[in-house]
Design a protein around this motif. Structure first.
Motif, PDB file in Angstrom:
ATOM      1  N   GLU A 188      -7.088   4.268   0.259  1.00 57.53           N
ATOM      2  CA  GLU A 188      -6.682   5.035  -0.916  1.00 57.53           C
ATOM      3  C   GLU A 188      -5.967   4.148  -1.925  1.00 57.53           C
ATOM      4  N   GLN A 189      -5.166   3.206  -1.417  1.00 58.19           N
ATOM      5  CA  GLN A 189      -4.376   2.335  -2.291  1.00 58.19           C
ATOM      6  C   GLN A 189      -5.104   1.047  -2.656  1.00 58.19           C
ATOM      7  N   GLY A 190      -6.232   0.802  -2.020  1.00 58.99           N
ATOM      8  CA  GLY A 190      -6.993  -0.413  -2.307  1.00 58.99           C
ATOM      9  C   GLY A 190      -6.340  -1.683  -1.803  1.00 58.99           C
ATOM     10  N   THR A 191      -5.594  -1.586  -0.693  1.00 58.50           N
ATOM     11  CA  THR A 191      -4.843  -2.741  -0.192  1.00 58.50           C
ATOM     12  C   THR A 191      -5.475  -3.408   1.024  1.00 58.50           C
ATOM     13  N   ALA A 239      -4.714   5.254   4.328  1.00 61.25           N
ATOM     14  CA  ALA A 239      -3.733   4.925   3.287  1.00 61.25           C
ATOM     15  C   ALA A 239      -4.124   3.643   2.565  1.00 61.25           C
ATOM     16  N   GLY A 240      -4.572   2.641   3.332  1.00 63.78           N
ATOM     17  CA  GLY A 240      -4.975   1.382   2.729  1.00 63.78           C
ATOM     18  C   GLY A 240      -6.201   1.523   1.843  1.00 63.78           C
TER      19      GLY A 240
END
Length: 308
Positions: free
Chosen positions: A184-187, A181-182
Motif C-alpha cells: 500500500e505504501q510502495g516500500t 502495508a508495504g
C-alpha cells in the motif's frame, strides 16, 4: 485495501484472521470445495470456508479458477490485491494479474528450497535446521516469484510438522499484514529467488508413511516427526489379539543396537539400521494419541518383540 483471500486449510486461517483484524476490506474469500471428512465421510467446508461463513465474509468454492466464468467474476471484484495462502489450485495469469497491485503468496519455506505442496513436512524429514516463511509476488511458475518479505525459524530437535505448522502460521499472519502495508505504501522491494538450491516438496505419498526400521535412526526419527500428527508414520506391533497398527507421533534418537524393529527395552526403544529410536508419543488405531508412559499402561511391548 480491497482484497480477495484465497486459502483452504487451517494454516491459512491465521493469515485471514490477521488481515480482517487489520481492517482491510475482504471483498471475497475463495476456498476449495467442501470435501468428505470424518468417519461418515460427510461433505464439510474447509477451515477457511468455515471461518468466512462464521464471520459473514462472502465466500466462493470453485472447482477450478481456470473456468472463464470464475475468471470474469474475479476480475469484476476490482481488487487492489489478492492474498494466496495454501489455496490448493494453480492460478492462471488472468487471475494473478487482475488486482491492481497483483497477487501475493505466503509460502512456508525459505525459497527456492521446498517449492511445492509439503514444505513443512519435507524440511523436517530432510533434517533441515532452519526454515521460514516468505511473502512473494506470484507468477505462473510454481512458487517461483520474487520475495517481498522473509522470516526464518529454527527447527527444534523435538519439532513435529504440527508444532512447526503452528509457529509458521503465526509468523505468516504477521508477515501477511506487513506485506499488505508495504504494498500500500510502495516500500517493498521484490528480490528474485536464487537460481541455485531449488528443491521441490512433493505431496506425501501413502507408501512413505510406513516406518522402515532398517533405515538409520536419524532418518526414522525425522520421518516420524515430519509426518506427525498427520498423516502419521506407522508400524505394526504384536499383541495377544494379533498385529496392531500404531502411529508414532514423537521420537528421539538414542544409542542402541539390535535387529531393526526389535524392542530393546520395555519403554519403546526400537532398534534401527544404525542406532535406535525412543518413541515418546504414540497412538493405537481407534484410540487417542498418548504419551509413552500412558500408552504403555494399556499396551505392552516387551524387550525382544519385533515390530514391522
Amino acid at each position: 485495501m480491497r482484497l480477495a483471500f484465497l486459502g483452504t486449510p487451517d494454516f491459512a486461517v491465521a493469515a485471514l484472521t490477521a488481515i480482517v483484524a487489520a481492517g482491510h476490506e475482504v471483498a471475497m474469500v475463495y476456498a476449495q470445495p467442501p470435501a468428505p471428512r470424518g468417519r461418515g465421510q460427510d461433505l464439510r467446508p474447509s477451515p477457511v470456508q468455515a471461518f468466512a461463513q462464521k464471520h459473514g465474509l462472502p465466500v466462493r468454492t470453485p472447482a477450478s479458477m481456470r473456468d472463464p466464468d470464475e475468471i470474469a467474476a474475479f476480475a469484476a471484484l476490482k481488487l487492489d490485491v489478492a492474498v494466496v495462502v495454501a489455496f490448493g489450485q494453480i492460478l492462471p495469469g488472468e487471475v494473478l494479474d487482475a488486482p491492481r497491485l497483483g497477487s501475493v503468496n505466503l509460502h512456508a519455506s525459505l525459497l527456492p528450497r521446498w517449492r511445492g505442496a509439503a514444505p513443512i513436512q519435507r524440511a523436517i524429514m530432510a533434517g533441515d535446521r532452519v526454515t521460514g516463511i516468505q511473502a512473494m509476488r506470484m507468477t505462473e511458475g510454481l512458487d517461483e516469484g520474487p520475495i517481498l518479505l522473509s522470516e526464518s525459524l529454527r527447527i527444534d530437535a523435538l519439532e513435529t510438522a504440527g508444532t512447526l505448522h503452528d509457529r509458521l502460521a503465526a509468523v505468516g499472519a504477521r508477515l501477511a499484514v506487513a506485506a499488505l502495508a508495504g504494498l500500500e505504501q510502495g516500500t517493498l522491494t521484490a528480490t528474485p529467488q536464487a537460481e541455485d538450491g531449488v528443491t521441490y516438496a512433493k505431496k506425501i505419498r501413502p507408501k512413505e508413511t510406513r516406518i522402515d526400521w532398517s533405515k538409520p535412526a536419524t532418518e526414522v526419527d525425522r520421518r516420524i516427526r515430519g509426518l506427525s500428527p498427520f498423516p502419521g508414520a506407522w508400524f505394526m506391533a504384536p499383541s495377544d489379539k494379533g498385529p496392531v497398527r500404531v502411529k508414532a507421533l514423537l521420537s528421539t534418537c538414542e544409542d542402541g543396537e539390535g535387529a531393526p524393529g526389535t524392542a530393546l527395552d520395555e519403554r519403546l526403544l526400537i532398534a534401527c539400521g544404525t542406532g535406535a529410536v525412543r518413541l515418546l508419543r504414540a497412538q493405537r488405531e481407534g484410540r487417542a494419541a498418548q504419551h509413552a508412559e500412558t500408552f504403555l499402561r494399556g499396551f505392552a511391548l516387551p524387550a525382544g518383540k519385533v515390530v514391522g
